[in-house]
Design an enzyme around this catalytic site. Structure first.
Site, short mmCIF file in Angstrom:
data_model
loop_
_atom_site.label_atom_id
_atom_site.label_comp_id
_atom_site.label_asym_id
_atom_site.label_seq_id
_atom_site.Cartn_x
_atom_site.Cartn_y
_atom_site.Cartn_z
N ASP A 271 -5.14 2.10 10.70
CA ASP A 271 -6.55 1.82 10.94
C ASP A 271 -6.71 1.38 12.40
O ASP A 271 -6.75 2.20 13.30
CB ASP A 271 -6.96 0.75 9.94
CG ASP A 271 -8.44 0.39 9.96
OD1 ASP A 271 -9.23 1.20 10.43
OD2 ASP A 271 -8.80 -0.72 9.51
N LYS B 143 -7.11 6.68 10.31
CA LYS B 143 -8.51 6.42 10.67
C LYS B 143 -8.59 6.29 12.19
O LYS B 143 -8.70 5.20 12.74
CB LYS B 143 -8.94 5.08 10.07
CG LYS B 143 -9.77 5.16 8.82
CD LYS B 143 -10.35 3.79 8.53
CE LYS B 143 -10.34 3.47 7.07
NZ LYS B 143 -10.74 2.07 6.79
N GLY C 4 0.78 -1.24 0.00
CA GLY C 4 0.00 0.00 0.00
C GLY C 4 0.81 1.28 0.00
O GLY C 4 0.34 2.30 -0.51
N ASP D 43 -5.79 -0.57 -1.75
CA ASP D 43 -6.49 -1.49 -2.64
C ASP D 43 -7.72 -2.11 -2.01
O ASP D 43 -7.92 -2.06 -0.78
CB ASP D 43 -5.55 -2.66 -3.00
CG ASP D 43 -5.39 -3.63 -1.83
OD1 ASP D 43 -5.00 -3.17 -0.73
OD2 ASP D 43 -5.68 -4.83 -2.00
N GLU E 186 3.78 4.36 5.96
CA GLU E 186 2.55 3.56 5.86
C GLU E 186 1.51 4.30 5.03
O GLU E 186 1.48 5.53 5.02
CB GLU E 186 1.97 3.33 7.26
CG GLU E 186 2.23 1.95 7.83
CD GLU E 186 1.41 0.84 7.18
OE1 GLU E 186 1.01 0.96 6.00
OE2 GLU E 186 1.17 -0.17 7.86
N ASP E 187 0.67 3.54 4.36
CA ASP E 187 -0.42 4.17 3.62
C ASP E 187 -1.51 4.64 4.59
O ASP E 187 -1.97 5.77 4.51
CB ASP E 187 -1.01 3.20 2.58
CG ASP E 187 -1.36 1.82 3.17
OD1 ASP E 187 -1.09 1.56 4.37
OD2 ASP E 187 -1.90 0.98 2.41
N ARG F 277 -5.10 0.44 -6.81
CA ARG F 277 -3.92 1.13 -6.28
C ARG F 277 -3.44 2.24 -7.22
O ARG F 277 -2.82 3.20 -6.80
CB ARG F 277 -2.75 0.15 -6.10
CG ARG F 277 -3.01 -0.93 -5.07
CD ARG F 277 -1.71 -1.69 -4.79
NE ARG F 277 -1.93 -2.98 -4.17
CZ ARG F 277 -2.07 -3.18 -2.86
NH1 ARG F 277 -2.04 -2.16 -2.04
NH2 ARG F 277 -2.27 -4.38 -2.38
N PHE G 110 -14.18 2.77 4.15
CA PHE G 110 -13.18 1.99 3.41
C PHE G 110 -12.76 2.75 2.15
O PHE G 110 -13.58 3.04 1.30
CB PHE G 110 -13.70 0.60 3.06
CG PHE G 110 -12.59 -0.29 2.58
CD1 PHE G 110 -11.69 -0.84 3.47
CD2 PHE G 110 -12.43 -0.53 1.22
CE1 PHE G 110 -10.64 -1.62 3.03
CE2 PHE G 110 -11.38 -1.32 0.77
CZ PHE G 110 -10.48 -1.86 1.67
N VAL G 111 -11.48 3.08 2.09
CA VAL G 111 -10.99 3.89 0.97
C VAL G 111 -10.03 3.10 0.09
O VAL G 111 -9.36 2.17 0.55
CB VAL G 111 -10.29 5.18 1.48
CG1 VAL G 111 -11.28 6.11 2.14
CG2 VAL G 111 -9.14 4.85 2.43
P1 IMP Z 1 -4.42 -1.88 10.83
O1 IMP Z 1 -3.54 -2.97 11.34
O2 IMP Z 1 -5.86 -2.15 11.15
O3 IMP Z 1 -4.00 -0.50 11.30
O4 IMP Z 1 -4.39 -1.94 9.27
C1 IMP Z 1 -3.44 -1.34 8.52
C2 IMP Z 1 -3.47 -1.87 7.09
O5 IMP Z 1 -4.79 -2.26 6.68
C3 IMP Z 1 -3.08 -0.76 6.15
O6 IMP Z 1 -1.69 -0.72 5.94
C4 IMP Z 1 -3.85 -1.13 4.89
O7 IMP Z 1 -3.10 -2.00 4.10
C5 IMP Z 1 -5.08 -1.83 5.38
N1 IMP Z 1 -6.26 -0.92 5.42
C6 IMP Z 1 -6.84 -0.36 6.50
N2 IMP Z 1 -7.88 0.43 6.17
C7 IMP Z 1 -7.94 0.38 4.82
C8 IMP Z 1 -8.81 1.01 3.86
O8 IMP Z 1 -9.73 1.82 4.16
N3 IMP Z 1 -8.57 0.72 2.56
C9 IMP Z 1 -7.57 -0.12 2.16
N4 IMP Z 1 -6.74 -0.72 3.02
C10 IMP Z 1 -6.92 -0.49 4.34
MG MG Z 2 -0.68 -1.74 4.45
#
Ligand code: IMP
Ligand code: MG
Length: 183
Positions: free
Chosen positions: A104, A132, A45, A160, A100-101, A166, A153-154
């Protein structure tokens, strides 16, 4: 690139992303003056973001990548994190910046931070394009943050759904009917 009927809304247009990326690059360049930084892009990402950001980083930098999985084909974090590709660089005593992209739940980043810290870098900071906040399950530090976004969800600009979208140069919200499980 994407059918109009799948788009709920365009959350961040291309010009706003580019402006923000430039600003983040300038900030990073200032903060790391006189240093060499290892930027660790989290695959897949973060590659678009890192590619653009790196062109605004004016200090010596090394790009490295790490691939960890916390998601399958689902849009929910499982909390299970697995290393698929480790760094090529030795980061001991180096200044490391995780790219990081999106953050979440924070579970992925928390894991990554703990793992990289155990390798004794001189410093470890985090740069994330999207945040987020409402979804956070564990507190994680974000030193450089592009945009706070709502719990939607983006996709686009590296993000992706099932590997797609992407390459879209802006960030959009997918219509829930296109990513929610039909059960
Ligand atoms: P976390 O562990 O829940 O913080 O998730 C982080 C990873 O989940 C990010 O690096 C993304 O790859 C993926 N992710 C979280 N939210 C989204 C979204 O809205 N769209 C796409 N990928 C997401
Ligand atoms: Mg990621």
């Amino acid at each position: 690139m994407i059918e109009q009927e799948k788009i709920e809304e365009i959350l961040i247009p291309e010009n706003q992303i580019q402006k923000k990326v430039e600003k983040l690059g300038e900030q990073i360049s200032q903060d790391y003056q006189g240093k060499e930084v290892i930027c660790v892009g989290v695959l897949r990402g973060a590659i678009i973001f890192l590619a653009d950001l790196s062109r605004y980083i004016k200090v010596p930098m090394i790009m490295d990548f790490m691939d960890i999985s916390s998601y399958g084909a689902s849009t929910e974090s499982s909390g299970v994190v697995r290393i698929i590709k480790d760094l090529d660089e030795n980061i001991e005593k180096k200044d490391v910046l995780i790219i990081e992209d999106i953050v979440d739940t924070g579970l992925t980043l928390d894991y990554l931070i703990r793992m990289l810290k155990s390798r004794n870098p001189a410093s470890l900071k985090v740069c994330a394009l999207l945040n987020k906040k409402d979804r956070r399950q564990i507190e994680v530090p974000i030193d450089y943050c592009g945009f706070d976004i709502p719990d939607k969800f983006v996709v686009g600009y590296g993000l992706d759904f099932n590997g797609l979208y992407r390459n879209i140069p802006y960030i959009l919200v997918l219509k829930p009917s296109y990513y929610q499980k039909t059960s």
